[in-house]
Design a protein around this motif. Structure first.
Motif, PDB file in Angstrom:
ATOM      1  N   SER A   1       0.819  -1.207   0.000  1.00  0.00           N
ATOM      2  CA  SER A   1       0.000   0.000   0.000  1.00  0.00           C
ATOM      3  C   SER A   1       0.857   1.264   0.000  1.00  0.00           C
ATOM      4  O   SER A   1       0.342   2.369  -0.063  1.00  0.00           O
ATOM      5  CB  SER A   1      -0.919   0.008   1.230  1.00  0.00           C
TER       6      SER A   1
ATOM      7  N   SER B   1       3.160   4.440  -1.036  1.00  0.00           N
ATOM      8  CA  SER B   1       3.132   5.302  -2.201  1.00  0.00           C
ATOM      9  C   SER B   1       4.350   6.225  -2.143  1.00  0.00           C
ATOM     10  O   SER B   1       4.542   6.926  -1.138  1.00  0.00           O
ATOM     11  CB  SER B   1       1.842   6.116  -2.230  1.00  0.00           C
TER      12      SER B   1
ATOM     13  N   THR C   1       4.227   3.341 -11.058  1.00  0.00           N
ATOM     14  CA  THR C   1       3.096   3.414 -10.131  1.00  0.00           C
ATOM     15  C   THR C   1       2.594   2.045  -9.691  1.00  0.00           C
ATOM     16  O   THR C   1       1.701   1.960  -8.850  1.00  0.00           O
ATOM     17  CB  THR C   1       1.923   4.161 -10.779  1.00  0.00           C
TER      18      THR C   1
ATOM     19  N   HIS D   1       0.817   0.316 -11.504  1.00  0.00           N
ATOM     20  CA  HIS D   1      -0.453   0.171 -12.220  1.00  0.00           C
ATOM     21  C   HIS D   1      -0.170   0.259 -13.720  1.00  0.00           C
ATOM     22  O   HIS D   1       0.822   0.850 -14.146  1.00  0.00           O
ATOM     23  CB  HIS D   1      -1.446   1.266 -11.830  1.00  0.00           C
TER      24      HIS D   1
ATOM     25  N   THR E   1      -6.178  -2.366 -10.303  1.00  0.00           N
ATOM     26  CA  THR E   1      -7.109  -1.352  -9.828  1.00  0.00           C
ATOM     27  C   THR E   1      -8.447  -2.008  -9.511  1.00  0.00           C
ATOM     28  O   THR E   1      -8.710  -3.161  -9.891  1.00  0.00           O
ATOM     29  CB  THR E   1      -7.314  -0.262 -10.891  1.00  0.00           C
ATOM     30  N   HIS E   2      -9.308  -1.253  -8.834  1.00  0.00           N
ATOM     31  CA  HIS E   2     -10.640  -1.779  -8.516  1.00  0.00           C
ATOM     32  C   HIS E   2     -11.387  -2.141  -9.791  1.00  0.00           C
ATOM     33  O   HIS E   2     -12.027  -3.200  -9.875  1.00  0.00           O
ATOM     34  CB  HIS E   2     -11.419  -0.736  -7.708  1.00  0.00           C
TER      35      HIS E   2
ATOM     36  N   GLN F   1     -10.130  -2.975 -12.733  1.00  0.00           N
ATOM     37  CA  GLN F   1      -9.530  -4.170 -13.335  1.00  0.00           C
ATOM     38  C   GLN F   1      -9.935  -5.428 -12.593  1.00  0.00           C
ATOM     39  O   GLN F   1     -10.179  -6.468 -13.206  1.00  0.00           O
ATOM     40  CB  GLN F   1      -8.008  -4.027 -13.354  1.00  0.00           C
ATOM     41  N   GLU F   2     -10.013  -5.335 -11.286  1.00  0.00           N
ATOM     42  CA  GLU F   2     -10.449  -6.494 -10.505  1.00  0.00           C
ATOM     43  C   GLU F   2     -11.882  -6.878 -10.846  1.00  0.00           C
ATOM     44  O   GLU F   2     -12.196  -8.063 -11.005  1.00  0.00           O
ATOM     45  CB  GLU F   2     -10.333  -6.190  -9.010  1.00  0.00           C
TER      46      GLU F   2
ATOM     47  N   PRO G   1      -5.462  -4.602  -2.824  1.00  0.00           N
ATOM     48  CA  PRO G   1      -5.551  -4.899  -4.261  1.00  0.00           C
ATOM     49  C   PRO G   1      -5.096  -6.325  -4.574  1.00  0.00           C
ATOM     50  O   PRO G   1      -4.318  -6.928  -3.827  1.00  0.00           O
ATOM     51  CB  PRO G   1      -4.591  -3.883  -4.877  1.00  0.00           C
TER      52      PRO G   1
END
Length: 313
Positions: free
Chosen positions: A7, A9, A28, A30, A126-127, A129-130, A158
């Motif tokens: 988590s 960053s 990132t 992502h 990402t949410h 993509q999930e 994630p």
């Protein structure tokens, strides 16, 4: 020493513990992902899909959230004779995603990525993509917590993924590749990596594709395990490879008089080799990669295990 997880960053190489780490695939962690199709059957530790990222095709291994501590402690780390001092350490050293990160991180730092199917880094879905991949797999978005084995505690974490080269077609291995497979396995051991899950379907075109159960030096499994269990662990890789060769060869009706199975492999599989089971992964010098070897060594010695001695059940 920071031991925080994915988590953070900006995202950092993982896991956040002494030893090898795998960097994110992008700055990132992502990326825009086009899911193409699932590769093979779902494995015990995740699902693998053919994907396109930045116009290139990869294999993306998606792994469920960090397993519950009791599963990591009692099942994956059940042979340790000492308790680890924190649930985080069970995750760092036994969680399938982190096991992959550690093994691939070691191959990268040693510039030995040819010993396995190459990994390019990790991603965090990402949410959106999930939800997309859940819908593609189950037909609905409603089953995502069950699909990714979520508990209430980790509902917001994630889905983690490893980006690997896509190996299309071919068999697990051919008879001609067996000597090189044994050479690769010995080289992995020399780098402090035990695969611990050698089987027919852990190979594609003669290369290992999965490190989700691996141990990479430094690892509690190398220092807090009794002599008998350590012997079983060290013999497991050559024994598994020897068995896989025989099973695949019989199933494909190899002409055995033309197959070269290294004599050393056969002897190491049964512990009859002069050096028992091949190179000892415990002697690998992992401290050479640490910015402060003294701090890293002391951390492993003083903080990873509880001070109570034997493991409590």
């Amino acid at each position: 020493m920071s031991l925080s997880g994915p988590s953070e960053s900006p995202p950092k190489p993982l896991p956040r513990a002494p030893g090898p780490k795998l960097a994110p695939f992008t700055r990132t962690a992502h990326a825009v992902i086009q899911f193409v199709n699932e590769l093979g059957s779902p494995g015990q530790d995740g699902r693998v899909w053919e994907v396109k990222i930045r116009g290139k095709t990869y294999a993306l291994k998606m792994i469920s959230n960090i397993s519950p501590t009791d599963y990591l402690r009692d099942d994956l780390a059940g042979h340790l004779v000492r308790d680890l001092s924190s649930p985080q350490f069970y995750a760092h050293y036994f969680d399938p995603f982190n096991c992959e990160c550690r093994a691939y991180g070691r191959l990268k730092e040693e510039n030995q990525e040819h010993l396995a199917v190459r990994s390019h880094g990790y991603l965090l879905l990402t949410h959106a993509q999930e939800l997309e991949i859940t819908r593609l797999i189950t037909g609905t978005e409603d089953d995502r917590d069950d699909l990714w084995e979520r508990t209430e505690k980790d509902r917001n974490l994630p889905v983690r993924a490893i980006v690997k080269d896509l190996v299309k077609g071919g068999h697990p291995f051919t008879a001609e590749q067996v000597p090189q497979m044994w050479a690769d396995l010995k080289a992995l051991h020399e780098l402090g990596i035990m695969v611990r899950d050698i089987n027919i379907f852990n190979h594609l075109n003669g290369k290992i594709i999965d490190f989700s159960r691996s141990w990479s030096t430094p690892h509690p499994g190398y220092t807090a395990i009794d002599r008998y269990d350590l012997r079983e662990e060290r013999s497991g890789d050559p024994h598994g490879l020897n068995r896989a060769v025989i099973e695949w060869g019989i199933g494909n009706r190899w002409a055995w008089d033309q197959v070269v199975i290294p004599d050393e492999l056969v002897k190491c599989a049964s512990g009859r080799s002069p050096n028992k089971y091949g190179p000892d992964p415990r002697v690998y010098n992992w401290l050479k990669w640490e910015k402060d070897p003294l701090v890293a060594s002391e951390f492993m010695e003083k903080h990873v295990f509880t001070g109570s001695g034997n493991k409590e059940h």
